[in-house]
Design a protein around this motif. Sequence first.
Motif, short mmCIF file in Angstrom:
data_model
loop_
_atom_site.label_atom_id
_atom_site.label_comp_id
_atom_site.label_asym_id
_atom_site.label_seq_id
_atom_site.Cartn_x
_atom_site.Cartn_y
_atom_site.Cartn_z
N SER A 131 37.29 49.88 40.24
CA SER A 131 38.75 49.18 41.12
C SER A 131 39.28 48.67 39.95
CB SER A 131 38.36 48.25 42.12
OG SER A 131 37.59 47.27 41.32
N HIS A 146 47.83 42.22 38.75
CA HIS A 146 48.40 40.87 38.77
C HIS A 146 49.78 40.92 38.28
CE1 HIS A 146 44.01 39.61 39.76
NE2 HIS A 146 43.66 40.42 38.92
N ARG A 202 42.54 45.95 39.55
CA ARG A 202 43.37 45.07 40.24
C ARG A 202 44.56 44.63 39.23
NH1 ARG A 202 42.80 41.35 44.71
NH2 ARG A 202 44.87 40.55 45.07
N ASN A 248 47.59 46.00 45.69
CA ASN A 248 47.58 45.61 44.18
C ASN A 248 46.09 46.03 43.57
OD1 ASN A 248 49.96 44.88 44.53
ND2 ASN A 248 49.64 42.52 44.34
N CYS A 249 45.34 46.69 44.59
CA CYS A 249 43.80 46.83 44.29
C CYS A 249 43.93 48.53 44.39
CB CYS A 249 43.04 46.30 45.04
SG CYS A 249 41.32 46.89 44.26
#
Length: 263
Positions: A74, A78, A76, A21-22
Amino acid sequence: MNLQQVDETKGPNEEPEGWRNCHIIRFSQIDGAGIVYYPRYFEMLADSFPQQFAMRQAAEIDLTFRHPVRLGESLRLHKLAEQETGEFAVEGRSGGNLCFELRVAPLQASEHEPWVDNAAAFARKVQIGDWMCGANSCLHLARCYELTAVLMEEWFTESLSCPFATLQSAEGALVPTVRLQTAVHQLPQSGDWVTVSLSVLHIGRSSLTMGMTVKRDGQLLVQTRQTVVFVNYHEEQLGSVEIPQQVLERLRPQLFAETAAVN
């Protein structure tokens, strides 16, 4: 919709999926403005959440961009809790900034909007190639948005006489997408010939909303409302600017009549 964010604070040994997820933004993922090219978001989403983005059923997609993501940063992703109906949500964050908010829900049956059948729309025919499809031979969602993105660039060049490169160099303006509202009825398959079309739905001071469709033999497969905003850089910040006059003069005659009456 009452969605609660999934806890993604566990370590890699407890939640290995969290590492997917990153995403570090690479050169191949950015556009000429130096920010993430929006179809690339759907590639990252499909990589992080393959089950949710398999698009096995007709769906409504609402994606709002809040903050640009640039090369080397980066991002991320969620995921928010899913509902039994199949509705779910995802948000993207980078460096503490909320970058986008996404909602996906099963498509509700509704009448087509009038602009979907606009006979004066700017249109192109395209054949779906194997490279554009997933393992199920259906068009990948990211490639679908690429089709409409290319169509928009061709429309700027041919219909507005304003290629993106010229717009950026002459006016110092950029036109990032700020919202996508899409109804996916069905994705075409490899080998299909489709018609992609663009209609002008709303013209604001600095914003422009277009209606995009993908059709196969007259059957509506995908429809999208895409809103872009004319911006420029000032002290390393993006700020909205008025649509250039020469662009505005060519836009107004193309405004779809029924939405013009509403607006």
